[in-house]
Design a protein around this motif. Sequence first.
Motif, PDB file in Angstrom:
ATOM      1  N   UNK A 172      48.292  64.163 106.901  1.00 44.99           N
ATOM      2  CA  UNK A 172      47.055  64.558 106.815  1.00 44.99           C
ATOM      3  C   UNK A 172      46.646  65.143 105.228  1.00 44.99           C
ATOM      4  N   UNK A 173      47.385  65.825 104.417  1.00 43.88           N
ATOM      5  CA  UNK A 173      47.280  66.350 103.299  1.00 43.88           C
ATOM      6  C   UNK A 173      46.919  64.939 102.170  1.00 43.88           C
ATOM      7  N   UNK A 174      47.815  63.902 102.461  1.00 43.38           N
ATOM      8  CA  UNK A 174      47.513  62.824 101.330  1.00 43.38           C
ATOM      9  C   UNK A 174      46.110  61.983 102.077  1.00 43.38           C
ATOM     10  N   UNK A 175      45.737  62.360 103.282  1.00 46.43           N
ATOM     11  CA  UNK A 175      44.657  61.526 103.511  1.00 46.43           C
ATOM     12  C   UNK A 175      43.451  62.270 102.934  1.00 46.43           C
ATOM     13  N   UNK A 176      43.268  63.540 102.662  1.00 51.89           N
ATOM     14  CA  UNK A 176      42.327  64.307 101.981  1.00 51.89           C
ATOM     15  C   UNK A 176      42.394  63.738 100.510  1.00 51.89           C
ATOM     16  N   UNK A 177      43.412  63.407  99.984  1.00 51.28           N
ATOM     17  CA  UNK A 177      43.449  62.877  98.609  1.00 51.28           C
ATOM     18  C   UNK A 177      42.947  61.746  98.386  1.00 51.28           C
ATOM     19  N   UNK A 178      43.300  60.696  99.432  1.00 48.95           N
ATOM     20  CA  UNK A 178      42.827  59.507  99.444  1.00 48.95           C
ATOM     21  C   UNK A 178      41.356  59.238  99.539  1.00 48.95           C
ATOM     22  N   UNK A 179      40.697  59.952 100.379  1.00 45.59           N
ATOM     23  CA  UNK A 179      39.383  59.995 100.619  1.00 45.59           C
ATOM     24  C   UNK A 179      38.746  60.038  99.285  1.00 45.59           C
ATOM     25  N   UNK A 180      38.794  61.060  98.282  1.00 44.36           N
ATOM     26  CA  UNK A 180      38.309  60.939  97.008  1.00 44.36           C
ATOM     27  C   UNK A 180      38.442  59.785  96.424  1.00 44.36           C
ATOM     28  N   UNK A 181      39.578  59.205  96.277  1.00 42.83           N
ATOM     29  CA  UNK A 181      39.755  57.929  95.654  1.00 42.83           C
ATOM     30  C   UNK A 181      39.109  56.760  96.208  1.00 42.83           C
ATOM     31  N   UNK A 182      39.120  56.619  97.467  1.00 41.38           N
ATOM     32  CA  UNK A 182      38.349  55.572  98.088  1.00 41.38           C
ATOM     33  C   UNK A 182      36.936  55.671  98.110  1.00 41.38           C
ATOM     34  N   UNK A 183      36.281  56.667  98.166  1.00 43.27           N
ATOM     35  CA  UNK A 183      34.965  56.788  97.938  1.00 43.27           C
ATOM     36  C   UNK A 183      34.504  56.390  96.694  1.00 43.27           C
TER      37      UNK A 183
END
Length: 554
Positions: free
Chosen positions: A301-312
């Motif tokens: 879940x923590x990694x998901x939040x980080x990848x959201x910023x990069x993928x955006x």
Amino acid sequence: MFDKLRVYYGLKVFQTYKWSFVIVVSLMVSETAVGLSLPYLIGQQSQAFLDEVTILNDNHLKYLFLWIGLFAGQAALRFFSSYNVNLVGARLMADFSCRLYDHIQVLPIQYFQENKRGDVLSMLTNDLAVVSFFVSSVLTNLIPNILVLIGASILMYMIEPTIALLICFLVPLIYVILKFVSRGMQPISQQLVQRQADTLAQASENIGAISLIKAFNKEADESSKFRQRTNEVLALRAKQFRLQALLSPLIQFLASICILIVVIMSVLKFNAGSLGIPDLITMLLYGIVFTRPLGSLAGLYGQLQQVIGASARLLHVYHLESEPRDSGGIAAQIKDGDIVFNKVSFGFAQRGEILKDVSFHLKPQQNMLIYGQNGGGKTTLLHLIMRFYEPVSGEIIIDGFNVQHTTIRSLRSAIGLVSQDVLLLNGTIFENLTYGLANPIADEVYKAASQAGLDNIIMRLPNGYDTQVGEGGIKLSGGQRQRIALARALLLKPRILLLDEPTSMLDEQARLSFKEEFHGLFARFTVIMISHDPTLSNVADVVYKLENGELNRQ
């Protein structure tokens, strides 16, 4: 829009790697099935150990060998699934990085003018690395963990429905708490991605301008700025790590409470006689199995939040409109170089209108000088011919072809552009001269170098044409770089030459030499020169002055 793009690219990726995904998921399902069967078999077969007093008889050994075989099978399946999922993740990211690079290359020039080079590099390195790590992690952990949770819940329900239903109530409760605690993770991750890009952009800009920094003794100031940006990244990382570090033990604690409830309920059921020893052992083992995926999913879940910023950021770039595609355009056969501007206007949103109803007709093999103040739109006019930009109104016609209806490849292959800011690759002089050629012929290269007044310069260098120019041509003088750019343009055998400030980097003697060589060198081309220096008018057939966006013949 981003959601639609995610679905589109997700489906496209799945179609490309469909069978790889099928194999990986099959391996994961098989591993999970073996892992879930072990608690059930151990629990149910434990009765045989309790009923028989003999230690390790043949029946016991049979069970032990079966368990060891299952352990080995689970280990083998985990190896193959882990290897394949990481391999698929690596292949997927390699493909994605190539697609991203291809897309970046076809973005219009305006994108690169409005965005820092470091931002682009950050997307190709840091952002892709974040997404790559997440893809590998999510495929390695998410699918097996979800399968374990679902499978364990079903098997526990078959043994004792009350306890299974209790767990199905407690697990969503845990994730509600998780969502509440980690609500600040996503904005921190988005800020972190941007700060990392800003730091890389500054480093890239400073390295490119190192001579300027040294000339003005700004090393300490730039180091201070870089340290400040790095500290901002560190502060955001500290916040991110604090939240990530909190999530895993919090979920582990809540999961342990849930398991404790399961144990108490199981013991109560056992004391009440509704649960036998084998079922009790099985329930307790499934309770232990249940804790591992809950802890792993908290980390994901923590990694998901980080990848959201990069993928955006990545999806934003994919959403940007590229240069016009060549499909549907006319492959123009430009042989003469007859150029017509018909009431062409152009402007940028930030600067307003730059060119206003510009019109002229330049006949084949004529050469024209356009002079005017810096920033007046001269270079923009050349870029319109190259279709780096598209006119707001009006039309540009070359040899009867409206350039907006031609393919970009056919148009640019007929034009040789010599920019004021000469761009050279980190390689040899010969490699830079032949950059635009598929199969260079040495004699033609030497001839073009001679025509550009470059051969005498090259022969004085220790390694001649094999001399390394350095990144951006830093090992050469400005005049040498400009002559290489001119020779490189001549090697394309264009019909049209566009010269941006052709004498800006030449000394006085070289300027005089350029004027003397001009007529002989450029007689067979249609030439447009732009300069802030009107003295070049003595080598031009037609002279125009660009002032306040309007082109006036002199």
